[in-house]
Design an enzyme around this catalytic site. Structure first.
Site, mmCIF file in Angstrom:
data_model
loop_
_atom_site.group_PDB
_atom_site.id
_atom_site.type_symbol
_atom_site.label_atom_id
_atom_site.label_comp_id
_atom_site.label_asym_id
_atom_site.label_seq_id
_atom_site.Cartn_x
_atom_site.Cartn_y
_atom_site.Cartn_z
ATOM 1 N N GLU A 156 7.118 -3.718 -11.363
ATOM 2 C CA GLU A 156 7.621 -2.428 -10.863
ATOM 3 C C GLU A 156 9.110 -2.506 -10.535
ATOM 4 O O GLU A 156 9.700 -3.599 -10.474
ATOM 5 C CB GLU A 156 6.840 -2.000 -9.627
ATOM 6 C CG GLU A 156 6.958 -2.974 -8.469
ATOM 7 C CD GLU A 156 6.785 -2.309 -7.108
ATOM 8 O OE1 GLU A 156 7.445 -1.288 -6.845
ATOM 9 O OE2 GLU A 156 5.995 -2.844 -6.311
ATOM 10 N N LYS A 178 0.824 -4.575 2.423
ATOM 11 C CA LYS A 178 1.895 -4.936 3.353
ATOM 12 C C LYS A 178 1.388 -4.884 4.794
ATOM 13 O O LYS A 178 0.710 -3.948 5.186
ATOM 14 C CB LYS A 178 3.099 -4.020 3.141
ATOM 15 C CG LYS A 178 3.872 -4.430 1.877
ATOM 16 C CD LYS A 178 5.212 -3.751 1.788
ATOM 17 C CE LYS A 178 5.127 -2.435 1.078
ATOM 18 N NZ LYS A 178 4.860 -2.450 -0.343
#
Ligand code: PSU
Ligand code: MN
Length: 303
Positions: free
Chosen positions: A25, A159
């Site tokens: 990405e 995360k």
């Protein structure tokens, strides 16, 4: 009208020769890391995929064209550009129509990878359910993408700035297989464990690829999340990270940061508080994910 797709030469050749390809990405480059470490890391990750015998395909929208594989100069420009849009499912088509430049998040990269016939994708950590989502409704589109687009995403868990138990609940509700690689505990990005076991465990990349193929054969849409713990020598333990994350979250609240700006703000703030240590861990975990993704991409090719 056709989709303005652009394949770089290396990816074009890999597609023609049936070589394993790993999608990467670009939001991690534009919104996840500071310059110049962002460009250096992107190059290292690409090199790491090549060292593992696969071909990297970094994905981004550049001036209205969807690039599958970025040439070195384009990557360098993107890493230094200001005001690059952060593209998800909602805004990718609009960016293409307007002829603009945008970095793809996990969701947008999955869409592009699938379009290009790429089954494996490596990143740092996916988005998920934010802490306080019960009032903010801030849930990343990455989760819904995993539920509908058949790409296997390798990340170091979600995360740790997020609400990890809520994110796992949501992934289960959406029918997304969450596979921890080679350990029982689910990882928490900078830390090897979030303190909870993950729903599934697989140690063999071939089994991970088989599970994705069987999902399709069963008529089930969507991909898989492969949670790969950061190497022990690079981890920051959970007990050390948690007060730092809380501090960053408090700062975000005080500055009224919201929507797409939340994740980039928190990553930058944690980088400052840890004096760069969080970034070193982030880089180590992305490289580790690139290696596992390359092994999974090889396994897809053999199937
Ligand atoms: N992983 C990283 N750094 C990042 C991201 C992932 O190590 O910056 C990006 C990914 O593009 C992911 C996005 O899709 O953060 C999630 O943003 P949000 O929480 O706004 O959905
Ligand atoms: Mn969000």
């Amino acid at each position: 009208m056709t989709i303005p797709l652009h394949f770089c030469d290396e990816v074009k050749a890999a597609r023609d020769n049936g070589k394993p390809i790993v999608a990467l990405e670009s939001t991690i480059i534009t919104h996840g890391m500071p310059y110049p470490q962002n460009v250096e890391t992107a190059r290292k990750v690409e090199a790491c995929v090549r060292d593992c015998g696969a071909v990297p395909a970094t994905i981004a929208v550049i001036e209205g064209r969807l690039h599958i594989g970025l040439e070195a100069a384009a990557l360098n420009r993107l890493g230094q550009a200001d005001n690059v849009a952060k593209l998800s499912r909602a805004d990718m088509a609009a960016c293409l129509a307007a002829g603009k430049t945008g970095a793809t998040t996990v969701a947008a990269t999955m869409i592009a990878a699938h379009l290009a016939g790429i089954q494996t994708f490596a990143t740092g950590g996916i988005g998920g359910v934010h802490r306080g989502a019960e009032t903010s409704f801030d849930v990343s589109a990455d989760l819904y993408e995993l539920a509908q687009t058949p790409v296997t995403v390798v990340a170091a868990g979600v995360k740790a700035i997020l609400d990890i138990p809520k994110t796992l609940e949501m992934l289960e509700t959406l029918g997304v297989p969450v596979i921890t690689h080679a350990q029982d505990d689910f990882p928490a990005f900078w830390s090897r464990s979030c303190g909870l076991p993950g729903p599934l465990r697989m140690d063999d990349p071939a089994e991970i690829a088989q599970a994705q193929v069987l999902r399709g054969q069963l008529g089930l849409p969507g991909g898989q999340l492969v949670a790969n713990p950061v190497p022990a020598e690079s981890e920051i333990p959970r007990q050390e990270m948690e007060p730092i994350i809380r501090q960053a979250l408090a700062d975000a609240q005080a500055e009224q940061v919201n929507a797409k700006a939340v994740t980039p703000f928190l990553l930058q703030r944690i980088f400052e508080i840890t004096e760069g240590r969080s970034l070193r861990t982030n880089i180590a975990l992305v490289l580790n994910n690139a290696r596992l993704a390359a092994a999974i991409a090889h396994a897809f090719c053999r199937l």
